[in-house]
Scaffold this motif. Sequence first.
Motif, PDB file in Angstrom:
ATOM      1  N   GLU A 234       8.004   2.703  90.512  1.00 56.09           N
ATOM      2  CA  GLU A 234       7.433   2.162  89.278  1.00 56.09           C
ATOM      3  C   GLU A 234       8.205   0.919  88.821  1.00 56.09           C
ATOM      4  O   GLU A 234       7.611  -0.072  88.377  1.00 56.09           O
ATOM      5  CB  GLU A 234       7.465   3.226  88.179  1.00 56.09           C
ATOM      6  CG  GLU A 234       6.795   2.789  86.886  1.00 56.09           C
ATOM      7  CD  GLU A 234       6.798   3.882  85.838  1.00 56.09           C
ATOM      8  OE1 GLU A 234       6.304   3.612  84.715  1.00 56.09           O
ATOM      9  OE2 GLU A 234       7.291   4.997  86.122  1.00 56.09           O
ATOM     10  N   ALA A 235       9.537   0.950  88.964  1.00 54.61           N
ATOM     11  CA  ALA A 235      10.366  -0.195  88.584  1.00 54.61           C
ATOM     12  C   ALA A 235      10.060  -1.414  89.443  1.00 54.61           C
ATOM     13  O   ALA A 235      10.253  -2.561  88.996  1.00 54.61           O
ATOM     14  CB  ALA A 235      11.841   0.171  88.682  1.00 54.61           C
ATOM     15  N   ARG A 236       9.582  -1.191  90.661  1.00 53.77           N
ATOM     16  CA  ARG A 236       9.266  -2.294  91.569  1.00 53.77           C
ATOM     17  C   ARG A 236       7.790  -2.649  91.532  1.00 53.77           C
ATOM     18  O   ARG A 236       7.311  -3.448  92.333  1.00 53.77           O
ATOM     19  CB  ARG A 236       9.669  -1.944  93.010  1.00 53.77           C
ATOM     20  CG  ARG A 236      11.145  -1.565  93.130  1.00 53.77           C
ATOM     21  CD  ARG A 236      11.654  -1.638  94.560  1.00 53.77           C
ATOM     22  NE  ARG A 236      10.819  -1.007  95.530  1.00 53.77           N
ATOM     23  CZ  ARG A 236      10.923   0.273  95.927  1.00 53.77           C
ATOM     24  NH1 ARG A 236      11.836   1.072  95.360  1.00 53.77           N
ATOM     25  NH2 ARG A 236      10.147   0.750  96.858  1.00 53.77           N
ATOM     26  N   GLY A 237       7.047  -2.058  90.598  1.00 53.61           N
ATOM     27  CA  GLY A 237       5.635  -2.353  90.447  1.00 53.61           C
ATOM     28  C   GLY A 237       4.762  -1.743  91.516  1.00 53.61           C
ATOM     29  O   GLY A 237       3.655  -2.238  91.781  1.00 53.61           O
ATOM     30  N   LEU A 238       5.229  -0.657  92.147  1.00 54.72           N
ATOM     31  CA  LEU A 238       4.470   0.010  93.202  1.00 54.72           C
ATOM     32  C   LEU A 238       3.789   1.260  92.663  1.00 54.72           C
ATOM     33  O   LEU A 238       4.092   1.737  91.575  1.00 54.72           O
ATOM     34  CB  LEU A 238       5.394   0.359  94.374  1.00 54.72           C
ATOM     35  CG  LEU A 238       6.122  -0.823  95.021  1.00 54.72           C
ATOM     36  CD1 LEU A 238       7.080  -0.334  96.089  1.00 54.72           C
ATOM     37  CD2 LEU A 238       5.122  -1.819  95.608  1.00 54.72           C
ATOM     38  N   GLY A 239       2.887   1.812  93.451  1.00 58.14           N
ATOM     39  CA  GLY A 239       2.153   3.003  93.041  1.00 58.14           C
ATOM     40  C   GLY A 239       2.947   4.277  93.243  1.00 58.14           C
ATOM     41  O   GLY A 239       4.163   4.254  93.452  1.00 58.14           O
ATOM     42  N   LYS A 240       2.253   5.387  93.192  1.00 55.43           N
ATOM     43  CA  LYS A 240       2.889   6.686  93.352  1.00 55.43           C
ATOM     44  C   LYS A 240       3.500   6.819  94.747  1.00 55.43           C
ATOM     45  O   LYS A 240       3.045   6.171  95.691  1.00 55.43           O
ATOM     46  CB  LYS A 240       1.865   7.807  93.136  1.00 55.43           C
ATOM     47  CG  LYS A 240       1.337   7.901  91.716  1.00 55.43           C
ATOM     48  CD  LYS A 240       0.353   9.057  91.602  1.00 55.43           C
ATOM     49  CE  LYS A 240      -0.169   9.184  90.174  1.00 55.43           C
ATOM     50  NZ  LYS A 240      -1.140  10.314  90.040  1.00 55.43           N
ATOM     51  N   PRO A 241       4.520   7.662  94.889  1.00 58.08           N
ATOM     52  CA  PRO A 241       5.110   7.881  96.220  1.00 58.08           C
ATOM     53  C   PRO A 241       4.070   8.421  97.200  1.00 58.08           C
ATOM     54  O   PRO A 241       3.173   9.174  96.821  1.00 58.08           O
ATOM     55  CB  PRO A 241       6.211   8.913  95.954  1.00 58.08           C
ATOM     56  CG  PRO A 241       6.532   8.775  94.515  1.00 58.08           C
ATOM     57  CD  PRO A 241       5.248   8.389  93.834  1.00 58.08           C
ATOM     58  N   GLU A 242       4.193   8.013  98.458  1.00 59.39           N
ATOM     59  CA  GLU A 242       3.306   8.534  99.490  1.00 59.39           C
ATOM     60  C   GLU A 242       3.605  10.008  99.736  1.00 59.39           C
ATOM     61  O   GLU A 242       4.641  10.532  99.320  1.00 59.39           O
ATOM     62  CB  GLU A 242       3.475   7.735 100.783  1.00 59.39           C
ATOM     63  CG  GLU A 242       3.061   6.285 100.664  1.00 59.39           C
ATOM     64  CD  GLU A 242       3.331   5.516 101.941  1.00 59.39           C
ATOM     65  OE1 GLU A 242       2.399   5.381 102.754  1.00 59.39           O
ATOM     66  OE2 GLU A 242       4.475   5.070 102.120  1.00 59.39           O
ATOM     67  N   THR A 243       2.716  10.658 100.436  1.00 58.84           N
ATOM     68  CA  THR A 243       2.871  12.078 100.766  1.00 58.84           C
ATOM     69  C   THR A 243       3.111  12.216 102.265  1.00 58.84           C
ATOM     70  O   THR A 243       2.883  11.282 103.036  1.00 58.84           O
ATOM     71  CB  THR A 243       1.623  12.869 100.372  1.00 58.84           C
ATOM     72  OG1 THR A 243       0.505  12.402 101.152  1.00 58.84           O
ATOM     73  CG2 THR A 243       1.306  12.674  98.891  1.00 58.84           C
ATOM     74  N   PHE A 244       3.561  13.400 102.682  1.00 55.86           N
ATOM     75  CA  PHE A 244       3.671  13.682 104.110  1.00 55.86           C
ATOM     76  C   PHE A 244       3.243  15.116 104.365  1.00 55.86           C
ATOM     77  O   PHE A 244       3.225  15.943 103.460  1.00 55.86           O
ATOM     78  CB  PHE A 244       5.097  13.435 104.625  1.00 55.86           C
ATOM     79  CG  PHE A 244       6.135  14.407 104.120  1.00 55.86           C
ATOM     80  CD1 PHE A 244       6.440  15.560 104.823  1.00 55.86           C
ATOM     81  CD2 PHE A 244       6.822  14.157 102.938  1.00 55.86           C
ATOM     82  CE1 PHE A 244       7.397  16.456 104.371  1.00 55.86           C
ATOM     83  CE2 PHE A 244       7.788  15.043 102.471  1.00 55.86           C
ATOM     84  CZ  PHE A 244       8.073  16.190 103.192  1.00 55.86           C
TER      85      PHE A 244
END
Length: 496
Positions: free
Chosen positions: A350-360
Motif C-alpha cells: 500500500e505504501a508503494r501504491g500497489l494492490g493487495k498481496p498476491e496469493t499462492f
Amino acid sequence: MHGRGKSDGPVVPAKPPNNATVVAAEVVEERGPAKGNAVSETRPGRRAGLSVCSELGRVRQVARKDKDARFTALLHHVTVERLEEAYRAIRPDAAPGVDGVTWRAYGQDLEANLRDLHARVHRGAYRARPSRRSYIPKADGRLRPLGVASLEDKIVQRALVAVLEAIYEQDFLGFSYGFRPGRSPHQALDSLAVGIKRRKVNWVLDADIRDYFTSLDHSWLEKFLEHRIADRRVLHLIQKWLRSGIVEDGQWSETDQGTPQGASVSTLLANVYLHYVFDLWIDHWRGRHARGEVIVVRYCDDFVVGFQHRGDAERFWAALRERFAKFGLGLHAEKSWLIEFGRFAAQSREARGLGKPETFEFLGFTHISAKSRAGWFKLQRVTSKKRMRAKLREVKTGLMRRRHLPIAEQGQWLRSVVRGHSAYYAVPDNSQAITAFRNGVTRHWRRALSRRGQRGRVNWTRMRRIADHWLPIPRILHPWPDVRFDARTQGKSPVR
C-alpha cells in the motif's frame, strides 16, 4: 520442518532450523503404513550388518546414531510375515497390473503364494513385471500418468519400503512431509501457517518441480541409495523395478529415467532423491548464505520457501535452478513464482501504491494475506478453485454413471463424497468454500434427477429436502493451525 540432522521435534525451521514431530502419510493404492514398521538394526560402523537382529529396532538405532553407517544385510528383514503385512496393507479393490492378478484371487492361497514369493526373492529368481500405464485427471485438466504395478511387485515393494524406512526416517529432515509414515498434508499446512505467522516472512517462493516422477535420473538415484545401502541384493531389487518398463496399449517401452508414480517404492525413492538434491542443500544454504530468516515446507515435489529478505529469495531462486539442472530437474514455469506475502505485505504494498498481496496455492488451498476483524494479519486458507471445479466435474460424471440407481444409493455415495471433501477442506475460515461445494453437489444431483424420468424437473423445495436428508451440513472440523501445531510440538518449537 526440521532441524539439521534430527528426526523428531517441531516442524517450522527458520535459519537456525527447527526439529519436527512425526505425522501420517497418504500412500497410493494402500490402506496406510503396514503394521510392523517398527525397526531393527545392524551393528554400527562403516560396514553395518555384521550382526543383525530379526527385527528392525537396531537398524533404526544405528541409522540414527551413525549417519555414515552403510547397511550390508537388509534383505533378510523381508520375511514371510512382512510380506503378509504388505499384502494386507494393499487396498482389496486396487487395480490389477499387467498380470491381471487381483488382491482377492492372490489371497485364496495366500500362505503358499507368499512362501513361494519369499523364496524367489531370496534366491534371486524374483522378476519384476512392467507397470501398466493408466491416467487420472489433474485439477488443471491434464492427465497424470500412473504406473500400476503387478500385485507381487506391490507386495515386495511395500515390504522392502518398511525396511528402508527404518533407515531413511532417521535421515529425512522435518520439513519433508510427503508420503512419510506418521505425516500428513495438514501437518505440512499447519507448519507453513505457523512459520508465516510467527517468523519474519515477507516473501514466499511457491515452487513445483516439472514432471518430477518421470525425471529422476537413475544413476544419481543409485548413488544416493549407496550412501546408506550396501546390500547389493536390495539395490538390485530396486534396479529391477526402475528398469522393468511400462506397458501401454499392449506395447512395452523402456524406462531409462523416472519412477512410476503410484508404485509403493516410488514415493520413498522420490523422497530419497530430493533429500540429497534439495533438503540437505537448502538446510546448508540458509545457514551459510541467507542474511535473514528462511522457512521451508516440502510435500513431495511441491514446496514453499519463506524469506525475510527479497535479496535472499532472489539469490536462492537462481541457485535452486542451477542446482536442479545439475540433477536433471527443472521448476514448472507456470507454477513457480516469488510473491510478497506475510504480516507486513499489505502495508508495504500500500505504501508503494500497489494492490493487495498476491496469493499462492499449496496442497489444495489458496493462501491469502488477510486481516482479522481487529485489523491484525491473518493467514486465510480457502479451497483452491481449480481443485473444487475438478472435484465437481468428478461428481457430475459419477452421477451420470449412477443416474438410474435409487435415490438412496445415490445419496449414500454423495454423502461419502461430501464427508470426504469436508474431512480435508473444513479448516477455519473456509466455511464459504465447503458450503459452496455442498451446494454444487446439490445442483448436479438435481439436474441428474430431473433428467431421468417423465415427471420433469425436480423443484428446489423437494431437492432441499433430499439434500438435507443425505448430505452432511458443512462445519469446520479442523482446529486453528497454531493450536494443533503447539499441541503436537508440546511447546518445544522455537517459533514461539
